[in-house]
Design a protein around this motif. Structure first.
Motif, PDB file in Angstrom:
ATOM      1  N   TRP A 534      11.891  38.156  45.850  1.00 54.07           N
ATOM      2  CA  TRP A 534      12.501  37.564  44.736  1.00 54.07           C
ATOM      3  C   TRP A 534      13.499  36.563  45.044  1.00 54.07           C
ATOM      4  CZ3 TRP A 534      17.316  38.582  43.541  1.00 54.07           C
ATOM      5  CH2 TRP A 534      17.754  39.708  44.036  1.00 54.07           C
ATOM      6  N   LEU A 535      14.198  35.378  44.631  1.00 55.36           N
ATOM      7  CA  LEU A 535      15.075  34.855  45.028  1.00 55.36           C
ATOM      8  C   LEU A 535      16.025  34.423  43.766  1.00 55.36           C
ATOM      9  CD1 LEU A 535      14.261  31.477  44.401  1.00 55.36           C
ATOM     10  CD2 LEU A 535      12.635  32.122  45.892  1.00 55.36           C
ATOM     11  N   SER A 536      16.943  33.815  44.382  1.00 56.04           N
ATOM     12  CA  SER A 536      17.885  33.229  43.132  1.00 56.04           C
ATOM     13  C   SER A 536      18.635  31.989  43.582  1.00 56.04           C
ATOM     14  CB  SER A 536      18.986  34.262  42.818  1.00 56.04           C
ATOM     15  OG  SER A 536      19.878  33.832  41.883  1.00 56.04           O
ATOM     16  N   CYS A 537      18.550  31.269  42.578  1.00 51.89           N
ATOM     17  CA  CYS A 537      19.213  29.767  42.760  1.00 51.89           C
ATOM     18  C   CYS A 537      18.731  28.726  43.866  1.00 51.89           C
ATOM     19  CB  CYS A 537      20.860  29.837  43.267  1.00 51.89           C
ATOM     20  SG  CYS A 537      21.554  30.860  41.771  1.00 51.89           S
ATOM     21  N   PRO A 538      17.432  28.261  43.956  1.00 49.02           N
ATOM     22  CA  PRO A 538      16.758  27.679  44.732  1.00 49.02           C
ATOM     23  C   PRO A 538      17.495  26.239  44.902  1.00 49.02           C
ATOM     24  CG  PRO A 538      15.402  27.530  42.667  1.00 49.02           C
ATOM     25  CD  PRO A 538      16.560  28.731  42.444  1.00 49.02           C
ATOM     26  N   ASP A 539      17.547  25.676  46.089  1.00 50.79           N
ATOM     27  CA  ASP A 539      18.267  24.790  46.223  1.00 50.79           C
ATOM     28  C   ASP A 539      17.656  23.658  47.066  1.00 50.79           C
ATOM     29  OD1 ASP A 539      20.282  22.615  46.999  1.00 50.79           O
ATOM     30  OD2 ASP A 539      22.072  24.046  46.998  1.00 50.79           O
ATOM     31  N   ASN A 540      17.673  23.872  48.366  1.00 51.79           N
ATOM     32  CA  ASN A 540      16.888  22.943  49.138  1.00 51.79           C
ATOM     33  C   ASN A 540      15.266  23.285  49.604  1.00 51.79           C
ATOM     34  OD1 ASN A 540      19.903  22.580  50.862  1.00 51.79           O
ATOM     35  ND2 ASN A 540      19.012  21.071  49.461  1.00 51.79           N
ATOM     36  N   CYS A 541      14.532  22.244  49.873  1.00 51.30           N
ATOM     37  CA  CYS A 541      13.243  22.894  50.221  1.00 51.30           C
ATOM     38  C   CYS A 541      12.475  21.930  51.129  1.00 51.30           C
ATOM     39  CB  CYS A 541      12.309  22.870  49.058  1.00 51.30           C
ATOM     40  SG  CYS A 541      11.702  21.431  48.394  1.00 51.30           S
ATOM     41  N   THR A 542      11.622  22.374  51.850  1.00 51.59           N
ATOM     42  CA  THR A 542      10.664  21.663  52.698  1.00 51.59           C
ATOM     43  C   THR A 542       9.129  22.184  52.867  1.00 51.59           C
ATOM     44  OG1 THR A 542      10.569  20.392  54.963  1.00 51.59           O
ATOM     45  CG2 THR A 542      11.128  22.929  54.900  1.00 51.59           C
ATOM     46  N   PHE A 543       8.369  21.432  53.521  1.00 49.62           N
ATOM     47  CA  PHE A 543       6.831  21.847  53.427  1.00 49.62           C
ATOM     48  C   PHE A 543       6.618  21.963  55.017  1.00 49.62           C
ATOM     49  CE2 PHE A 543       7.808  20.073  49.220  1.00 49.62           C
ATOM     50  CZ  PHE A 543       7.293  20.845  48.328  1.00 49.62           C
ATOM     51  N   ASP A 544       5.804  23.133  55.251  1.00 47.83           N
ATOM     52  CA  ASP A 544       5.053  23.009  56.567  1.00 47.83           C
ATOM     53  C   ASP A 544       3.583  22.401  56.529  1.00 47.83           C
ATOM     54  OD1 ASP A 544       3.256  24.615  55.582  1.00 47.83           O
ATOM     55  OD2 ASP A 544       4.096  26.432  56.461  1.00 47.83           O
ATOM     56  N   ALA A 545       3.229  22.050  57.458  1.00 48.26           N
ATOM     57  CA  ALA A 545       1.989  21.266  57.837  1.00 48.26           C
ATOM     58  C   ALA A 545       0.819  21.775  56.826  1.00 48.26           C
ATOM     59  CB  ALA A 545       1.530  21.120  59.100  1.00 48.26           C
ATOM     60  N   LYS A 546       0.863  22.957  56.444  1.00 45.38           N
ATOM     61  CA  LYS A 546      -0.239  23.658  55.468  1.00 45.38           C
ATOM     62  C   LYS A 546       0.213  23.462  54.068  1.00 45.38           C
ATOM     63  CE  LYS A 546      -1.541  26.979  58.959  1.00 45.38           C
ATOM     64  NZ  LYS A 546      -1.317  28.215  59.434  1.00 45.38           N
ATOM     65  N   GLY A 547       1.219  22.952  53.847  1.00 43.52           N
ATOM     66  CA  GLY A 547       1.731  22.593  52.456  1.00 43.52           C
ATOM     67  C   GLY A 547       2.462  23.842  51.757  1.00 43.52           C
ATOM     68  N   ARG A 548       3.003  24.843  52.759  1.00 42.93           N
ATOM     69  CA  ARG A 548       3.595  25.727  52.133  1.00 42.93           C
ATOM     70  C   ARG A 548       5.100  25.317  52.072  1.00 42.93           C
ATOM     71  NH1 ARG A 548       0.988  30.017  56.548  1.00 42.93           N
ATOM     72  NH2 ARG A 548       2.421  28.663  57.827  1.00 42.93           N
ATOM     73  N   VAL A 549       5.578  25.951  50.748  1.00 40.61           N
ATOM     74  CA  VAL A 549       6.985  25.598  50.401  1.00 40.61           C
ATOM     75  C   VAL A 549       8.042  26.707  51.000  1.00 40.61           C
ATOM     76  CG1 VAL A 549       7.077  26.867  48.179  1.00 40.61           C
ATOM     77  CG2 VAL A 549       8.569  24.818  48.634  1.00 40.61           C
TER      78      VAL A 549
END
Ligand code: FEO
Ligand code: CA
Ligand code: CA
Length: 651
Positions: A534-549
């Motif tokens: 579990w996580l709290s306060c999502p801020d930045n993101c990216t995706f790998d070549a498989k489309g996983r966040v």
């Protein structure tokens, strides 16, 4: 920026005077009905989960195997002086605050800092990270340009003897303020991986520092407008510096976009209350008392001397990292607000859509669509593509429809009757224009980023503790939202090779509702998300070549007693929204800028404000990460995480 670092008077309380009050149907009712169907928990699945996905998730659960495609062994939540990576992985510092960027940089001496030295060294509080392979246009994964934003200065951690609270910013001397200005902006650094180790190229020809004082150009519909003119610039087209560069993005033509976020806090003066632009200042959170000492030393930050200067900030700035002599350009067509980042997707007809969040409680999500197509074979034709196009703001309907409303002068309420005499006025006061269009007030939009594998656009909504129960809607479904959530925007054609990011209609869904399951009401993930996932306060993101966040976090409530981290999840299939903890930062730090090399074998992370915890100072920090040397303060750093022996991250 974590909330506790914000001085009380400008705390991010939201400056939207009338966030739309939608008395939402209680989402829990819908969630419990869906949960009864036996699939994922709640809202992540509520609107769209297919029967097939439900069935495969249940099957995996019954067989006791994880449906996640992610192969790393999850680490445990922690809160300590050191950071942590999964077994079989290693991390290294690539570059730290004070390290040399330019060839003439002196050795870092935190007790004898000067602005001149800082302007040649890596700046403070690294946020956005990008990697441009070298040679240009190649897919090389061992040599490239690292481009990094330096968002803001933590005076109490940068200089000795300042005490342990943020009011130290107001006590910074003239020279310290000059160091702070030089610590802002960006660094462009050539880096290379040899024998598995990443290192800066000391004599890198393209190495560059951009600061709060670097000359820049202003272009687009607002350039030259009277409200952009100052005593130093009668043309309204030239400005010094960029401020509070948070996240960012890039363009298909190889430039980087840096987002000016909380620019308000550098400006102060009585005009905030009494000036002719007081209402505009208020909407942007500009108050009488700046958070930094800068207005004492430079008139450009003093509203009473230069009332138009803040109008020259809050923009997206385009920089060519391959030309160290290029003049950065503030692109006004993309609007003026607290831009978190600016990420793009190319439309089937070649036009390019850029997504950007306005990170404030109850503010909005935007996209800009170029008027003309991007031409891969004619770089000159793309040079000013960002000056001509349409800015849209998002309205999320309760039935799952997404509407993009154009911010165009003369259309609807954006007319002289409401004080908008031109498109320049609409752009300079983007927030007020969007208010009038009744955009949907969100729970602090941070990164908004397209996943090029499934065509969906992910928005990190970091938190909003001020949302009242009567302000809850289906897109922002929790009152007093301390942990944030992630939504997906689904353009027409998502899932095909013709995704129409220029469309004015789409759909939306909730991907996950953050927080600690069983503790935070309404926390919703995949049913098999572990006690560490579990996580709290999502801020930045990216995706790998498989489309996983890959989601980095900023500012988990202290009651959770966990550091910020990096989490990964499938976005499709049976492991959708099954978040797993990959990296945990040292105490006080947020994790920013996740960025993969083109082969997905290195992920760069920006570890921002390590040691920025209550009572921590230069003299007595809560961690001395990453050096752990007596007398050396914690240093914001870019790290590279790789697999021992090589291989794709997370595979
Ligand atoms: Fe600089 Fe919205 O974080
Ligand atoms: Ca943040
Ligand atoms: Ca951020």
């Amino acid at each position: 920026m974590p909330e506790h670092t914000k001085p009380l008077e400008i705390e991010d309380i939201g400056s939207n005077p009338a966030p739309r009050e939608t008395i939402g149907e209680l989402i829990e009712r819908r969630l419990s009905r869906r949960a009864a169907l036996g699939g994922l928990f709640g809202a992540a699945a509520a609107i769209t989960l297919s029967d097939q996905l439900l069935a495969s998730g249940s099957r995996a659960l019954a067989q006791g195997v994880s449906p996640s495609t992610l192969g790393f062994r999850e680490i445990a939540h922690q809160l300590g002086e050191r950071d942590a990576v999964p077994e079989g992985y290693e991390s290294q510092v690539v570059i730290r605050w004070g390290d040399a960027v330019l060839p003439d940089a002196p050795a870092f001496d935190p007790r004898a800092q000067t602005a001149a030295a800082q302007a040649t060294q890596f700046g403070y509080n690294n946020d956005y990270v990008d990697f441009f392979p070298l040679p240009r246009g190649s897919r090389t994964a061992t040599h490239g340009l690292l481009v990094v934003n330096h968002e803001y200065a933590d005076t109490q951690l940068m200089f000795p003897g300042m005490g342990d609270d943020e009011t130290s910013r107001l006590r910074a001397s003239r020279e310290q303020a000059a160091v702070e200005m030089a610590s802002h902006g960006l660094s462009v650094v050539e880096i290379r991986r040899d024998n598995g180790r990443w290192a800066p190229v000391a004599e890198g020809r393209l190495n560059r520092r951009i600061t709060a004082s670097t000359p820049m150009r202003i272009s687009g519909p607002a350039a030259g407008h009277d409200r952009l003119k100052t005593s130093a610039d009668a043309t309204g087209t030239r400005v010094l510096g960029t401020l509070n560069n948070c996240a960012g993005g890039n363009t298909p033509w190889g430039t980087v976009l840096t987002a000016e976020e909380n620019f308000n806090q550098y400006f102060g003066g009585a005009a905030a209350k009494t000036g002719t632009q007081a209402a505009m200042y208020k909407r942007y959170g500009i108050v009488e008392k700046a958070s930094y000492s800068w207005p004492q030393y430079e008139d450009r930050f003093n509203l009473d001397r230069e009332p138009n200067e803040p109008n020259r900030f809050g923009w997206i700035v385009e920089i060519d990292p391959h030309d160290p002599d290029s003049v950065p350009v503030k692109r006004t067509a993309l609007g003026r607000f607290k831009h978190e980042g600016c990420t793009h997707a190319v439309c089937p007809d070649g036009r390019v859509a850029f997504y950007s969040g306005d990170d404030e409680r109850f503010d909005y999500i935007y996209k800009f669509v170029t008027a003309r197509p991007f031409d891969a074979n004619n770089p000159q034709a793309n040079r000013d593509l960002l000056d001509d196009g349409t800015l849209f703001v998002a309205r999320f309907h309760e039935d799952g429809r997404l509407e993009w409303m154009p911010l165009v002068h003369g259309q609807g309420p954006l007319s002289a009757a409401n004080g908008f005499n031109s498109q320049a006025d609409v752009l300079i006061e983007t927030r007020r224009a969007a208010d009038l269009l009744k955009a949907t007030p969100m729970d602090r939009p941070e990164d908004v980023q397209p996943n090029l594998v499934n065509g969906r656009v992910y928005a990190m909504l970091t938190n909003n503790t001020r949302r009242k129960p009567e302000q809850v809607d289906r897109t922002n479904p929790r009152a007093a939202n301390a942990n944030g959530h992630v939504i997906e925007m689904i353009p027409p054609g998502a899932g095909t090779d013709k995704v129409d990011h220029a469309a004015t209609e789409g759909r939306w869904e909730i991907f996950l509702l953050a927080g600690r399951p069983g503790v935070d009401a309404g926390a919703q993930y995949h049913q098999q998300t572990s006690a560490e996932g579990w996580l709290s306060c999502p801020d930045n993101c990216t995706f790998d070549a498989k489309g996983r966040v890959w989601i980095s976090t900023d500012g988990a409530p202290s009651t959770h007693k966990v550091a910020d981290g990096l989490y990964a999840a499938d976005t499709d299939g049976a492991g959708r929204a099954l978040t797993r903890l990959f990296y945990q930062a040292p105490v006080g730090a947020e994790v920013c800028g996740p960025c993969f090399t083109p082969d997905d074998e290195t992920i760069f992370l920006a570890i921002q404000h390590p040691g920025d915890s209550k009572g921590s100072s230069f003299d007595n920090p809560s961690t001395r990460w990453p050096d752990f040397e007596a007398g050396m303060p914690p240093r914001p750093s870019i790290i590279a995480i790789t697999r021992k022996g090589g291989g794709v991250i997370g595979s």
